[in-house]
Design a protein around this motif. Structure first.
Motif, PDB file in Angstrom:
ATOM      1  N   PHE A  73       0.858  -1.190   0.000  1.00 49.94           N
ATOM      2  CA  PHE A  73       0.000   0.000   0.000  1.00 49.94           C
ATOM      3  C   PHE A  73       0.890   1.234   0.000  1.00 49.94           C
ATOM      4  CE2 PHE A  73      -4.035   1.851   2.167  1.00 49.94           C
ATOM      5  CZ  PHE A  73      -4.330   2.499   0.990  1.00 49.94           C
ATOM      6  N   ARG A  75       0.615   4.285  -1.318  1.00 51.50           N
ATOM      7  CA  ARG A  75       0.050   5.604  -1.160  1.00 51.50           C
ATOM      8  C   ARG A  75      -0.081   6.014   0.308  1.00 51.50           C
ATOM      9  NH1 ARG A  75      -3.138   7.626   1.721  1.00 51.50           N
ATOM     10  NH2 ARG A  75      -5.215   8.411   1.388  1.00 51.50           N
ATOM     11  N   LEU A 195      -8.798   7.611   1.090  1.00 48.36           N
ATOM     12  CA  LEU A 195      -8.555   6.447   0.254  1.00 48.36           C
ATOM     13  C   LEU A 195      -9.530   6.456  -0.912  1.00 48.36           C
ATOM     14  CD1 LEU A 195      -8.386   3.602   2.946  1.00 48.36           C
ATOM     15  CD2 LEU A 195      -6.573   5.164   2.247  1.00 48.36           C
ATOM     16  N   GLU A 199      -8.251   1.360  -2.993  1.00 46.08           N
ATOM     17  CA  GLU A 199      -7.466   1.302  -1.769  1.00 46.08           C
ATOM     18  C   GLU A 199      -8.300   0.742  -0.610  1.00 46.08           C
ATOM     19  OE1 GLU A 199      -4.425   5.028  -2.734  1.00 46.08           O
ATOM     20  OE2 GLU A 199      -6.348   5.408  -1.767  1.00 46.08           O
ATOM     21  N   HIS A 202      -8.577  -2.935  -1.169  1.00 40.70           N
ATOM     22  CA  HIS A 202      -7.301  -3.562  -0.821  1.00 40.70           C
ATOM     23  C   HIS A 202      -7.231  -3.810   0.681  1.00 40.70           C
ATOM     24  CE1 HIS A 202      -3.012  -4.462  -1.439  1.00 40.70           C
ATOM     25  NE2 HIS A 202      -2.791  -3.800  -0.314  1.00 40.70           N
ATOM     26  N   CYS A 203      -7.677  -2.847   1.473  1.00 36.04           N
ATOM     27  CA  CYS A 203      -7.678  -3.012   2.931  1.00 36.04           C
ATOM     28  C   CYS A 203      -8.611  -4.147   3.358  1.00 36.04           C
ATOM     29  CB  CYS A 203      -8.115  -1.716   3.611  1.00 36.04           C
ATOM     30  SG  CYS A 203      -6.903  -0.380   3.541  1.00 36.04           S
ATOM     31  N   ARG A 233      -1.781   5.115  -6.641  1.00 33.54           N
ATOM     32  CA  ARG A 233      -3.151   5.060  -6.119  1.00 33.54           C
ATOM     33  C   ARG A 233      -3.862   3.769  -6.481  1.00 33.54           C
ATOM     34  NH1 ARG A 233      -6.458   9.728  -4.167  1.00 33.54           N
ATOM     35  NH2 ARG A 233      -6.495   8.056  -2.624  1.00 33.54           N
ATOM     36  N   MET A 234      -3.086   2.766  -6.862  1.00 36.21           N
ATOM     37  CA  MET A 234      -3.619   1.433  -7.155  1.00 36.21           C
ATOM     38  C   MET A 234      -4.613   1.425  -8.311  1.00 36.21           C
ATOM     39  SD  MET A 234      -3.924  -0.701  -3.618  1.00 36.21           S
ATOM     40  CE  MET A 234      -2.395  -1.203  -2.815  1.00 36.21           C
TER      41      MET A 234
END
Length: 388
Positions: A73, A75, A195, A199, A202-203, A233-234
């Protein structure tokens, strides 16, 4: 439609992060668009417990992998040295930190939902050592006391202040439904640099989907088609997830979900499940994704997945709706077939982006609207058949 309306739809506005362009087109919603999350949640489904931890205990949990800081992660680790130092100074001054949010899964693993930058900074300072730790710089109140010192160089009383400091964490119970948990993430995600949707996913996700999306976007084929690698920023992972979602559930699956967020959440859960997507299916997904990237580069060159209307020679940012529709479509063709017809396909695609206002709307505004998703996939599939 008038020429100004068409030109407005053709325009590509790039997303920015920390004053830098991301090479991805910003998605916009029409003024009359209804929110994707329109249904009310049952309040009894929302289970959040408040707990108190010492920083020493919290750092121990990070080190023994019972509290996860969302691997890869990037960012979340963009603070400058002065910002990091002043956070540590706040702890030393015994100023209470804002509450953290953790999410607990069925195995008891905790994930950081809100507060990743703060915890990452504290962990780096206290447990990073010479490799990733840092010396304090730019302090406002303790500059004459601990300025320039690493954690190991602090006097024992100052170390104890950090280790004994208490933090408050709101822990989201694992029995909370995934859709509700996602909405909780979205609602609390308002401070600092919020986020984005990927993001947050992803968490919430597990290693299996994370590793698969990372592998898909780490290929040379993806880089050559998009120019992206380890996007801050994925957005690269989100595009791979969009491909996977439509590959697994097709457009009909999107119609059932009727919105992009729940559709991509559903895809993430499928990728995390060995039963739903076994290793053989995952391998076929990756092969089709790589084939789609190679074919997109073959047909569109530097303009793959970017708005490219007639008369335009510059390179626009990547457009997510173009990515999902063209990647899924091109994955179905052999390179030899596309090589023979690529000029005709490009001409047809550019014509759509020049003259078809419905297509332009479908890739520009309210792009999650079901009718627009269906339209752009149908139009793309038709364009890909030109010259056969």
């Amino acid at each position: 439609m008038t020429t100004p309306e068409i030109q407005k739809a053709q325009a590509a506005r790039e997303e920015y992060f920390l004053d830098d362009g991301t090479d991805v087109e910003a998605e916009t919603e029409a003024d009359d668009t209804t929110p994707e999350i329109a249904r009310p949640w049952n309040p009894e489904q929302i289970r959040v417990n408040t707990k108190q931890f010492s920083l020493r205990n919290t750092l121990d949990m990070i080190d023994d992998d019972s509290l996860e800081l969302a691997p890869d992660f990037q960012r979340g680790r963009v603070w400058k040295l002065v910002q990091k130092s002043q956070l540590i100074e706040s702890v030393l001054l015994q100023i209470p930190l804002p509450a953290f949010y953790f999410a607990e899964d069925a195995d008891g693993l905790l994930r950081v939902v809100d507060g990743l930058q703060r915890l990452s900074t504290i962990h780096d300072f206290v447990r990073g050592g010479d490799k990733s730790g840092f010396a304090l710089k730019g302090l406002e109140y303790l500059d004459g006391v601990v300025e320039g010192k690493r954690f190991d160089e602090l006097p024992a009383p100052w170390k104890r202040r950090i280790n004994n400091a208490q933090i408050m964490a709101h822990v989201i119970d694992p029995t909370t439904p995934p859709e509700v948990m996602y909405d909780i993430f979205r609602r609390i995600n308002t401070l600092g640099t919020p986020l984005n949707a990927q993001e947050i996913r992803h968490c919430m996700s597990r290693d299996r989907s994370r590793d698969l999306l990372k592998a898909m976007t780490a290929t040379d084929a993806f880089y050559e088609a998009t120019g992206m690698r380890d996007h801050i920023r994925m957005n690269d992972r989100e595009m791979a997830l969009r491909f996977a979602a439509f590959w697994l559930m097709d457009v009909e699956g999107y119609v059932e979900q009727a919105a992009m967020d729940p559709f991509l959440q559903r895809a993430t859960r499928l990728l995390d499940s060995d039963d739903e997507v076994d290793d053989d299916k995952a391998s076929r997904l990756m092969a089709d994704f790589s084939k789609a990237m190679t074919n997109a580069r073959l047909v569109f060159g530097d303009h793959a997945f970017r708005k490219w209307p007639e008369g335009v020679s510059w390179r626009n940012p990547i457009n997510r709706p173009l990515f999902e529709s063209w990647s899924l479509t091109l994955a179905r063709y052999d390179p030899e077939d596309l090589e023979r017809r690529k000029d005709a396909i490009v001409a047809e695609a550019r014509s759509l982006m020049t003259r078809d206002i419905y297509y332009l709307d479908a890739i520009t505004s309210s792009t999650g609207d079901v009718s627009r998703v269906v339209y752009r996939f149908r139009a793309t599939a038709k364009a890909a058949e030109v010259g056969r």
